[in-house]
Design a protein around this motif. Structure first.
Motif, mmCIF file in Angstrom:
data_model
loop_
_atom_site.group_PDB
_atom_site.id
_atom_site.type_symbol
_atom_site.label_atom_id
_atom_site.label_comp_id
_atom_site.label_asym_id
_atom_site.label_seq_id
_atom_site.Cartn_x
_atom_site.Cartn_y
_atom_site.Cartn_z
ATOM 1 N N ALA A 172 0.824 -1.210 0.000
ATOM 2 C CA ALA A 172 0.000 0.000 0.000
ATOM 3 C C ALA A 172 0.858 1.260 0.000
ATOM 4 O O ALA A 172 0.565 2.230 -0.700
ATOM 5 C CB ALA A 172 -0.927 -0.013 1.219
ATOM 6 N N PHE A 173 1.940 1.231 0.780
ATOM 7 C CA PHE A 173 2.794 2.414 0.875
ATOM 8 C C PHE A 173 3.453 2.729 -0.470
ATOM 9 O O PHE A 173 3.397 3.871 -0.949
ATOM 10 C CB PHE A 173 3.861 2.207 1.946
ATOM 11 C CG PHE A 173 4.878 3.305 1.999
ATOM 12 C CD1 PHE A 173 4.582 4.500 2.620
ATOM 13 C CD2 PHE A 173 6.122 3.151 1.406
ATOM 14 C CE1 PHE A 173 5.509 5.533 2.655
ATOM 15 C CE2 PHE A 173 7.054 4.175 1.435
ATOM 16 C CZ PHE A 173 6.740 5.367 2.061
ATOM 17 N N TYR A 174 4.072 1.725 -1.090
ATOM 18 C CA TYR A 174 4.773 1.982 -2.345
ATOM 19 C C TYR A 174 3.803 2.286 -3.478
ATOM 20 O O TYR A 174 4.081 3.130 -4.340
ATOM 21 C CB TYR A 174 5.666 0.797 -2.701
ATOM 22 C CG TYR A 174 6.999 0.843 -2.005
ATOM 23 C CD1 TYR A 174 7.975 1.752 -2.373
ATOM 24 C CD2 TYR A 174 7.281 -0.006 -0.939
ATOM 25 C CE1 TYR A 174 9.190 1.829 -1.720
ATOM 26 C CE2 TYR A 174 8.494 0.048 -0.271
ATOM 27 C CZ TYR A 174 9.443 0.970 -0.671
ATOM 28 O OH TYR A 174 10.641 1.029 -0.013
ATOM 29 N N ALA A 175 2.657 1.606 -3.500
ATOM 30 C CA ALA A 175 1.674 1.893 -4.538
ATOM 31 C C ALA A 175 1.177 3.325 -4.422
ATOM 32 O O ALA A 175 1.017 4.039 -5.423
ATOM 33 C CB ALA A 175 0.500 0.915 -4.433
ATOM 34 N N THR A 192 -2.169 -1.705 13.937
ATOM 35 C CA THR A 192 -3.567 -1.457 13.594
ATOM 36 C C THR A 192 -3.832 0.032 13.415
ATOM 37 O O THR A 192 -4.499 0.454 12.464
ATOM 38 C CB THR A 192 -4.483 -2.022 14.692
ATOM 39 O OG1 THR A 192 -4.223 -3.420 14.859
ATOM 40 C CG2 THR A 192 -5.941 -1.826 14.333
ATOM 41 N N LEU A 193 -3.304 0.844 14.320
ATOM 42 C CA LEU A 193 -3.472 2.298 14.197
ATOM 43 C C LEU A 193 -2.827 2.826 12.914
ATOM 44 O O LEU A 193 -3.407 3.661 12.209
ATOM 45 C CB LEU A 193 -2.867 2.993 15.411
ATOM 46 C CG LEU A 193 -3.628 2.856 16.735
ATOM 47 C CD1 LEU A 193 -2.806 3.458 17.870
ATOM 48 C CD2 LEU A 193 -4.985 3.530 16.651
ATOM 49 N N ALA A 194 -1.620 2.328 12.614
ATOM 50 C CA ALA A 194 -0.917 2.787 11.415
ATOM 51 C C ALA A 194 -1.692 2.425 10.150
ATOM 52 O O ALA A 194 -1.837 3.247 9.232
ATOM 53 C CB ALA A 194 0.484 2.177 11.376
ATOM 54 N N VAL A 223 -7.237 6.020 5.927
ATOM 55 C CA VAL A 223 -7.893 7.326 5.941
ATOM 56 C C VAL A 223 -7.169 8.297 5.019
ATOM 57 O O VAL A 223 -7.796 9.056 4.260
ATOM 58 C CB VAL A 223 -7.936 7.874 7.375
ATOM 59 C CG1 VAL A 223 -8.424 9.323 7.384
ATOM 60 C CG2 VAL A 223 -8.844 7.016 8.247
ATOM 61 N N GLY A 224 -5.829 8.284 5.061
ATOM 62 C CA GLY A 224 -5.065 9.184 4.207
ATOM 63 C C GLY A 224 -5.253 8.908 2.734
ATOM 64 O O GLY A 224 -5.433 9.826 1.927
ATOM 65 N N VAL A 225 -5.252 7.629 2.354
ATOM 66 C CA VAL A 225 -5.449 7.273 0.950
ATOM 67 C C VAL A 225 -6.856 7.629 0.509
ATOM 68 O O VAL A 225 -7.073 8.124 -0.607
ATOM 69 C CB VAL A 225 -5.164 5.778 0.734
ATOM 70 C CG1 VAL A 225 -5.546 5.355 -0.674
ATOM 71 C CG2 VAL A 225 -3.694 5.478 0.990
ATOM 72 N N ARG A 226 -7.843 7.384 1.376
ATOM 73 C CA ARG A 226 -9.225 7.723 1.031
ATOM 74 C C ARG A 226 -9.367 9.234 0.842
ATOM 75 O O ARG A 226 -10.038 9.713 -0.069
ATOM 76 C CB ARG A 226 -10.166 7.246 2.141
ATOM 77 C CG ARG A 226 -11.648 7.562 1.873
ATOM 78 C CD ARG A 226 -12.143 6.779 0.666
ATOM 79 N NE ARG A 226 -13.515 7.121 0.345
ATOM 80 C CZ ARG A 226 -13.894 8.101 -0.489
ATOM 81 N NH1 ARG A 226 -12.958 8.852 -1.078
ATOM 82 N NH2 ARG A 226 -15.148 8.322 -0.749
ATOM 83 N N GLY A 227 -8.719 10.015 1.695
ATOM 84 C CA GLY A 227 -8.784 11.463 1.567
ATOM 85 C C GLY A 227 -8.120 11.977 0.312
ATOM 86 O O GLY A 227 -8.604 12.909 -0.327
ATOM 87 N N SER A 228 -6.977 11.346 -0.084
ATOM 88 C CA SER A 228 -6.281 11.798 -1.287
ATOM 89 C C SER A 228 -7.044 11.454 -2.546
ATOM 90 O O SER A 228 -6.776 12.011 -3.604
ATOM 91 C CB SER A 228 -4.883 11.147 -1.342
ATOM 92 O OG SER A 228 -4.993 9.750 -1.510
ATOM 93 N N GLY A 229 -8.015 10.579 -2.445
ATOM 94 C CA GLY A 229 -8.812 10.237 -3.620
ATOM 95 C C GLY A 229 -9.871 11.255 -3.950
ATOM 96 O O GLY A 229 -10.566 11.131 -4.949
ATOM 97 N N THR A 230 -10.011 12.291 -3.113
ATOM 98 C CA THR A 230 -11.007 13.323 -3.373
ATOM 99 C C THR A 230 -10.351 14.634 -3.762
ATOM 100 O O THR A 230 -10.650 15.694 -3.244
ATOM 101 C CB THR A 230 -11.865 13.542 -2.107
ATOM 102 O OG1 THR A 230 -11.005 13.887 -1.016
ATOM 103 C CG2 THR A 230 -12.645 12.287 -1.757
ATOM 104 N N SER A 231 -9.356 14.555 -4.680
ATOM 105 C CA SER A 231 -8.652 15.743 -5.147
ATOM 106 C C SER A 231 -9.558 16.567 -6.053
ATOM 107 O O SER A 231 -10.508 16.077 -6.615
ATOM 108 C CB SER A 231 -7.393 15.331 -5.908
ATOM 109 O OG SER A 231 -7.743 14.655 -7.089
ATOM 110 N N PRO A 232 -9.250 17.855 -6.224
ATOM 111 C CA PRO A 232 -10.049 18.693 -7.109
ATOM 112 C C PRO A 232 -10.114 18.142 -8.513
ATOM 113 O O PRO A 232 -11.151 18.222 -9.160
ATOM 114 C CB PRO A 232 -9.332 20.051 -7.051
ATOM 115 C CG PRO A 232 -8.616 20.057 -5.736
ATOM 116 C CD PRO A 232 -8.222 18.647 -5.511
ATOM 117 N N ALA A 233 -8.987 17.607 -9.013
ATOM 118 C CA ALA A 233 -8.990 17.093 -10.373
ATOM 119 C C ALA A 233 -9.938 15.939 -10.514
ATOM 120 O O ALA A 233 -10.659 15.793 -11.493
ATOM 121 C CB ALA A 233 -7.562 16.670 -10.756
#
Length: 371
Positions: free
Chosen positions: A288-291, A349-351, A357-367
């Protein structure tokens, strides 16, 4: 994992020869340099066909080959380090990194570049070797936080390396970044020689040559099929043939390892639920990190006309990953404290949750939204 527990041997050095801060700092710097090497070609990939005359498929091997050699060399060099000296193998890995960097620095031929990157990939063993040295040399109270820092260096180096590589590519000859990588590798070697002692622990047994060959063949076939399957076709003969070869080789290899007195990998230990599930979790999180890193760097550079790209420069694409590296520096001691108080399972688990959450948030970019 080594088949036998390491046994102490005589070591002619004073008890106060190890300086914990210097040891941790040097080993962590080695990990950062290796991570920088791993990612420095990512901003360059779209330009490799123009610079070398190679096809895009051939250019992608500049990333693929490091993963392939890293996957093979990490367990092998870890076992060799347990048997013949971790510091010695660490220095050899850094030497191979320097050699690979020089090969890439002196040539624009895609074949030479791929060979150089293959040598650089072997240096991925530096991180587990560094962790092993920390466990051998540091006081127990410092091990957990130091291992957390060493583990985070892969992310730190990747986040720092991308913007640096982008700056070099935009303002200098692209070979310069490989010369910088070689210089950093030489600096690492000098620091290790001066600050890292040889561990007095060794493992019993003989080196498992057949097990090493079997592991190499199985991993090579599997990774080739996975990395090239999209281009060849997932149902094509080469892809299915490599997958079949990987499965058959793995079965034969596993049977041999179970019968070997000193196996390359102790499958009985690896099959225990605590070990197996931990390794699977680490594999998925690493994927997930590298992708995410690779996708972010490419998405930011893609033109807005694609509907998802931001049309930004190389430098901006690298800077987008810099906050991740800075947060790893800041949070590695925090993760060590959480692990000490609540256990590493809670930390993991926390990490994983924060990453999701971070990946889900980055999927809502303006573009993306405008597309």
């Amino acid at each position: 994992m080594p088949a036998a527990m390491p046994e102490p041997v005589a070591a002619d050095r004073p008890a106060d020869a190890v300086h914990p801060r210097a040891l941790v700092g040097v080993l962590a710097f080695c990990g950062v340099v290796v991570a920088v090497m791993q990612t420095l070609v990512v901003p360059l990939l779209p330009h490799i066909p123009r610079l070398t005359g190679a096809s895009p498929a051939a250019a992608s091997w500049l990333v693929t080959v490091t993963l392939l050699t890293g996957a093979i060399c990490t367990p092998v060099l870890g076992r060799v380090g347990d048997m013949y000296g971790k510091r010695r193998v660490l220095l050899a890995s850094l030497g191979v990194l320097v050699l690979g960097s020089v090969l890439c620095a002196v040539s624009a031929q895609i074949g030479v570049l791929i060979a150089g990157r293959a040598l650089q990939g072997a240096a991925l063993a530096v991180v587990p070797l560094g962790i092993s040295i920390m466990r051998d040399e540091l006081p127990p109270a410092r091990v957990l936080s130091s291992v957390a820092l060493m583990s985070s260096t892969l992310g730190i180096g990747a986040a720092v390396g991308l913007p640096i590589a982008a700056l070099v590519i935009e303002h200098s000859d692209w070979h310069t970044m490989f010369w910088v990588s070689a210089a950093l590798g030489l600096l690492d070697i000098a620091l290790v020689l001066g600050c890292v002692p040889e561990s007095p622990l060794r493992s019993r047994g003989r080196f498992d040559v057949l097990g090493t060959l079997g592991l190499t063949v199985a991993l090579s076939c599997l990774l080739l099929a996975v990395t090239q399957g999209a281009g060849w076709g997932w149902t094509s003969a080469p892809t299915l043939g490599l997958l079949a070869a990987a499965v058959l080789t793995a079965l034969v290899w596993g049977r041999y390892e179970l019968r070997c007195a000193s196996p390359m990998v102790d499958l009985r230990v690896s099959a225990r639920p605590a070990v197996l599930l931990t390794n699977l979790a680490a594999l998925l999180i690493g994927f997930a990190f590298y992708a995410n890193s690779l996708a972010t760097a490419q998405m930011v550079q893609e033109p807005r006309s694609t509907g998802y790209g931001l049309g930004a420069s190389l430098v901006v694409s690298g800077l987008c990953l810099l906050p991740g590296g800075l947060s790893m520096v800041a949070l590695s001691p925090v993760s060590a404290r959480i692990s000490a108080k609540y256990g590493p399972k809670v930390t993991l688990t926390l990490a994983a949750g924060l990453m999701a959450v971070g990946v889900r948030g980055s999927g809502t970019s303006p573009a993306t939204s405008s597309g």
